[in-house]
Design an enzyme around this catalytic site. Structure first.
Site, PDB file in Angstrom:
ATOM      1  N   ASP A 178     -41.755   1.585 -93.907  1.00  0.00           N
ATOM      2  CA  ASP A 178     -40.430   2.081 -94.283  1.00  0.00           C
ATOM      3  C   ASP A 178     -39.392   0.956 -94.257  1.00  0.00           C
ATOM      4  O   ASP A 178     -39.483   0.057 -93.416  1.00  0.00           O
ATOM      5  CB  ASP A 178     -40.023   3.201 -93.314  1.00  0.00           C
ATOM      6  CG  ASP A 178     -38.916   4.067 -93.887  1.00  0.00           C
ATOM      7  OD1 ASP A 178     -38.629   3.961 -95.100  1.00  0.00           O
ATOM      8  OD2 ASP A 178     -38.341   4.852 -93.124  1.00  0.00           O
TER       9      ASP A 178
ATOM     10  N   ASN B 248     -42.653  11.568-102.729  1.00  0.00           N
ATOM     11  CA  ASN B 248     -42.042  10.383-103.365  1.00  0.00           C
ATOM     12  C   ASN B 248     -41.924  10.509-104.893  1.00  0.00           C
ATOM     13  O   ASN B 248     -41.194   9.739-105.518  1.00  0.00           O
ATOM     14  CB  ASN B 248     -42.811   9.104-103.014  1.00  0.00           C
ATOM     15  CG  ASN B 248     -42.601   8.629-101.592  1.00  0.00           C
ATOM     16  OD1 ASN B 248     -43.474   8.011-100.995  1.00  0.00           O
ATOM     17  ND2 ASN B 248     -41.435   8.915-101.021  1.00  0.00           N
TER      18      ASN B 248
HETATM   19  C1  FPP Z   1     -40.669   3.297 -98.009  1.00  0.00           C
HETATM   20  O1  FPP Z   1     -39.471   2.537 -98.042  1.00  0.00           O
HETATM   21  C2  FPP Z   1     -41.658   2.714 -98.889  1.00  0.00           C
HETATM   22  C3  FPP Z   1     -42.259   3.345 -99.920  1.00  0.00           C
HETATM   23  C4  FPP Z   1     -41.978   4.753-100.287  1.00  0.00           C
HETATM   24  C5  FPP Z   1     -43.203   2.656-100.808  1.00  0.00           C
HETATM   25  C6  FPP Z   1     -44.110   1.667-100.132  1.00  0.00           C
HETATM   26  C7  FPP Z   1     -44.642   0.786-101.178  1.00  0.00           C
HETATM   27  C8  FPP Z   1     -44.927  -0.539-101.044  1.00  0.00           C
HETATM   28  C9  FPP Z   1     -44.854  -1.291 -99.770  1.00  0.00           C
HETATM   29  C10 FPP Z   1     -45.316  -1.329-102.236  1.00  0.00           C
HETATM   30  C11 FPP Z   1     -46.605  -0.956-102.883  1.00  0.00           C
HETATM   31  C12 FPP Z   1     -47.711  -0.743-101.969  1.00  0.00           C
HETATM   32  C13 FPP Z   1     -48.938  -1.256-102.086  1.00  0.00           C
HETATM   33  C14 FPP Z   1     -49.998  -0.690-101.191  1.00  0.00           C
HETATM   34  C15 FPP Z   1     -49.301  -2.316-103.032  1.00  0.00           C
HETATM   35  P1  FPP Z   1     -38.170   3.186 -98.642  1.00  0.00           P
HETATM   36  O2  FPP Z   1     -38.126   2.893-100.083  1.00  0.00           O
HETATM   37  O3  FPP Z   1     -38.113   4.653 -98.306  1.00  0.00           O
HETATM   38  O4  FPP Z   1     -37.089   2.380 -97.856  1.00  0.00           O
HETATM   39  P2  FPP Z   1     -35.658   2.890 -97.373  1.00  0.00           P
HETATM   40  O5  FPP Z   1     -35.895   3.911 -96.291  1.00  0.00           O
HETATM   41  O6  FPP Z   1     -35.022   1.648 -96.844  1.00  0.00           O
HETATM   42  O7  FPP Z   1     -34.947   3.452 -98.565  1.00  0.00           O
END
Ligand code: FPP
Length: 243
Positions: A30, A78
């Site tokens: 996250d 998501n």
């Molecule tokens: C949460 O951070 C993250 C995600 C919903 C996506 C995770 C994806 C990756 C790390 C990239 C692709 C993955 C792979 C396995 C290649 P957020 O966007 O909710 O962050 P925030 O809480 O700061 O808004």
């Protein structure tokens, strides 16, 4: 012996054979969005950096002898994000799968997708299934939770048992039908980004897991902090409900 090597010094922290006790580590990645926002970048750039960090951290865990790594890459919820952000995450996953196809053999690693693949694009799904198939007999496991929700997973497990004709089920039956059947339950769940919640991730499997929460945003996570989480895990006394 407990140890951690730091340059020339050896600091007492955790055992050499980490993987005997810490077999499975799971990450709730996250903070990508906030990382990007704090740099006035589009959220997609946070995911891009997050994907690079994910690659680095996974290999670090394998190099520590940890048998299985699970990451929460995309939840069933998501899909409600803006389409350009969903597309960017799917493109990163597709790119990562290309890397996995070429490189995983070197790490003796197996790919398992946790989640319902039916909502993925036909190309992404076919690629994922091809890699799952060719890597199935390898030693380490990398689980990528993709279109994943833990409650859905438990319902899916129960329904597959019902479809097999079971009228009563055991805990072992349910565990054996979860997406994580190959890697078992996580010993340690790490959540970055500062929140203290589980967000519908590995609800059944984390019944006896240890949790490590850090304010560090996922794109800022380093191998050193993962080592600190591992050391923290080894400092705990797991009682599994006993004394
Ligand atoms: C949460 O951070 C993250 C995600 C919903 C996506 C995770 C994806 C990756 C790390 C990239 C692709 C993955 C792979 C396995 C290649 P957020 O966007 O909710 O962050 P925030 O809480 O700061 O808004």
């Amino acid at each position: 012996m407990l140890f951690r090597k730091k340059k020339s010094k050896t600091i007492a922290l955790y055992p050499e054979n980490v993987g005997d006790t810490l077999r499975h580590i799971a990450f709730i990645m996250d903070g990508n969005g906030r990382w990007a926002k704090s740099r006035s970048l589009p959220r997609e750039m946070g995911h891009k950096k997050g994907a690079a960090v994910f690659e680095k951290i996974t290999l670090h865990c394998f190099s520590r002898g940890i048998h299985a790594v699970t990451v929460y890459a995309f939840s069933t919820e998501n899909w409600s994000r803006p389409q350009n952000e969903v597309d960017a995450i799917m493109a990163l996953l597709s790119e990562y799968l290309d890397y996995a196809e070429k490189k995983f053999k070197d790490y003796d690693a197996r790919l398992v997708i946790l989640g319902d693949k039916s909502r993925l694009s036909p190309e992404l799904r076919a690629k994922a299934e091809r890699i799952e198939e060719i890597s199935r007999d390898r030693r380490h496991v990398l689980n990528i939770a993709l279109n994943y929700g833990a409650r859905d997973e438990i319902v899916f497990a129960c329904n597959s048992l019902i479809a097999e004709g079971k009228t009563t089920v055991t805990k072992e039956d349910i565990s054996s039908r979860l997406y994580t059947a190959a890697s078992g339950d996580p010993d340690l769940v790490v959540r970055t980004g500062g929140d203290f919640r589980i967000s519908n991730f590995l609800l059944w499997q984390s019944a006896y897991a240890e949790f490590y929460f850090t304010k560090t945003l996922w794109p800022d996570l380093t191998e050193t902090e993962v080592d600190a989480a591992i050391a923290d895990f080894f400092g705990r006394h797991r009682r599994f409900g006993g004394l």
